[in-house]
Design a protein around this motif. Sequence first.
Motif, short mmCIF file in Angstrom:
data_model
loop_
_atom_site.label_atom_id
_atom_site.label_comp_id
_atom_site.label_asym_id
_atom_site.label_seq_id
_atom_site.Cartn_x
_atom_site.Cartn_y
_atom_site.Cartn_z
N MET A 143 0.80 -1.23 0.00
CA MET A 143 0.00 0.00 0.00
C MET A 143 0.83 1.27 0.00
N VAL A 144 1.87 1.32 0.84
CA VAL A 144 2.60 2.57 1.03
C VAL A 144 3.49 2.89 -0.16
N VAL A 145 4.19 1.89 -0.69
CA VAL A 145 5.06 2.15 -1.84
C VAL A 145 4.28 2.71 -3.03
N PRO A 146 3.13 2.11 -3.40
CA PRO A 146 2.36 2.70 -4.51
C PRO A 146 1.88 4.12 -4.19
N ALA A 147 1.51 4.37 -2.92
CA ALA A 147 1.05 5.70 -2.54
C ALA A 147 2.18 6.73 -2.66
N VAL A 148 3.37 6.37 -2.20
CA VAL A 148 4.52 7.26 -2.28
C VAL A 148 4.93 7.46 -3.74
N THR A 149 4.83 6.41 -4.54
CA THR A 149 5.13 6.51 -5.97
C THR A 149 4.22 7.54 -6.64
N LYS A 150 2.92 7.48 -6.33
CA LYS A 150 1.99 8.46 -6.89
C LYS A 150 2.31 9.86 -6.38
N ALA A 151 2.63 9.96 -5.09
CA ALA A 151 2.95 11.27 -4.51
C ALA A 151 4.17 11.89 -5.19
N LEU A 152 5.16 11.07 -5.50
CA LEU A 152 6.36 11.56 -6.19
C LEU A 152 6.01 12.14 -7.56
N ARG A 153 5.13 11.45 -8.28
CA ARG A 153 4.71 11.95 -9.59
C ARG A 153 4.00 13.30 -9.45
N VAL A 154 3.09 13.37 -8.47
CA VAL A 154 2.37 14.62 -8.23
C VAL A 154 3.34 15.74 -7.87
N MET A 155 4.31 15.42 -7.01
CA MET A 155 5.28 16.41 -6.54
C MET A 155 6.11 16.96 -7.70
N ILE A 156 6.60 16.07 -8.56
CA ILE A 156 7.46 16.51 -9.66
C ILE A 156 6.66 17.24 -10.72
N GLU A 157 5.43 16.79 -10.98
CA GLU A 157 4.59 17.46 -11.98
C GLU A 157 4.15 18.85 -11.50
N ASN A 158 4.15 19.05 -10.18
CA ASN A 158 3.73 20.33 -9.61
C ASN A 158 4.83 20.86 -8.68
N LYS A 159 6.04 20.82 -9.18
CA LYS A 159 7.21 21.15 -8.35
C LYS A 159 7.12 22.53 -7.73
N ASP A 160 6.69 23.52 -8.49
CA ASP A 160 6.63 24.89 -7.97
C ASP A 160 5.67 25.01 -6.80
N ASP A 161 4.58 24.23 -6.84
CA ASP A 161 3.60 24.27 -5.76
C ASP A 161 4.12 23.56 -4.51
N TYR A 162 4.75 22.41 -4.71
CA TYR A 162 5.16 21.58 -3.57
C TYR A 162 6.52 21.95 -3.01
N LEU A 163 7.40 22.49 -3.87
CA LEU A 163 8.75 22.80 -3.42
C LEU A 163 9.18 24.22 -3.77
N GLY A 164 8.22 25.10 -3.96
CA GLY A 164 8.54 26.49 -4.26
C GLY A 164 8.99 27.24 -3.02
N GLU A 165 9.29 28.51 -3.19
CA GLU A 165 9.78 29.32 -2.08
C GLU A 165 8.75 29.45 -0.97
N GLU A 166 7.48 29.42 -1.33
CA GLU A 166 6.42 29.53 -0.33
C GLU A 166 5.71 28.20 -0.13
N SER A 167 6.44 27.11 -0.33
CA SER A 167 5.84 25.78 -0.21
C SER A 167 5.39 25.50 1.21
N ASN A 168 4.22 24.87 1.33
CA ASN A 168 3.76 24.43 2.64
C ASN A 168 3.51 22.93 2.64
N SER A 169 4.35 22.20 1.89
CA SER A 169 4.23 20.75 1.82
C SER A 169 5.40 20.09 2.57
N PRO A 170 5.21 19.76 3.83
CA PRO A 170 6.29 19.16 4.62
C PRO A 170 6.77 17.83 4.05
N TRP A 171 5.83 17.02 3.53
CA TRP A 171 6.25 15.70 3.04
C TRP A 171 7.09 15.84 1.77
#
Length: 291
Positions: free
Chosen positions: A212-240
């Motif tokens: 369960m967890v590996v597939p969930a993290v795999t999907k999260a990684l795709r979401v994170m990279i596809e929306n990098k500015d939102d998740y890892l931008g200067e004003e990011s509020n995504s701790p994970w």
Amino acid sequence: MRIKERIYPYPVIKEQGADFQNYKKSYFEYQIELRDNKLLVNIDTGKMIDALKPNSSNKISYGLQVESIKNKNRIFLSQKNPSFEVELSAKDFVDKVEINAFIYAEEEFSIDSRLEGIDVTSFLEGVLHFPKGGIIAVSRPTRQLNVLTNGNSRENPIVVAKDESLDDKDEAGLRFDIDMTHIKICLNSKNHKIYTTYGKSSEMKYFILNAMVVPAVTKALRVMIENKDDYLGEESNSPWAMLFNEKLENRGISLEEVSEGKFDFETVAQFILKKPIDKMFKDLEKISENK
């Protein structure tokens, strides 16, 4: 031990995005942070129904259940103030610490939902009665902190929750919901019951991680990279997202390399979770040898 689900004779408010909510457009929120062995708690009732907010007509208290899975320690706290601090012993609360927040009635009271405009008429013809000690709001799902020996912590962003909207006969039986703060693994009622009964044992830990967890993290990684500015931008509020990126950097892997296909998402997920596939096969070998 998590607060067990039960059937209440009245509706109970939960967090926004919980598996099931009795009230429409009403929820409560809370924030937790561990700093130098002090657990900082803030319970926000701003989005609760006015009739159930603390006021002169009904007395409400705030509760917190804190349990150390490793140390088998559990404490219950009751506070009149929605913002408070809790001193946690570094010796007694370390590693995985589970936390539930709740709001309860200090004395019994009733409200007429028809007069308050609350859409819960299926409950006792709209009259809601809260007994003394009755839970008004409860956090779902359970929060988990990974507490270090130095008293600092990080909240575990991965949560497993029951989702009433998933059909028990559905072939998949699960869904992954990704947002800025959590990676949520949603299970139908049937699978969630099996998970809570059997899936938390040490023998099943790595089987659950890989299933369960590996597939969930795999999907999260795709979401994170596809929306990098939102998740890892200067004003990011995504701790994970920041945690995942930090773990990859520690292994000398950049997000650009993952995005370019030099590392596939499934492999990266194994790195982030400390290669549970290897640990699963080691456990499988032990189980086979003991037969």
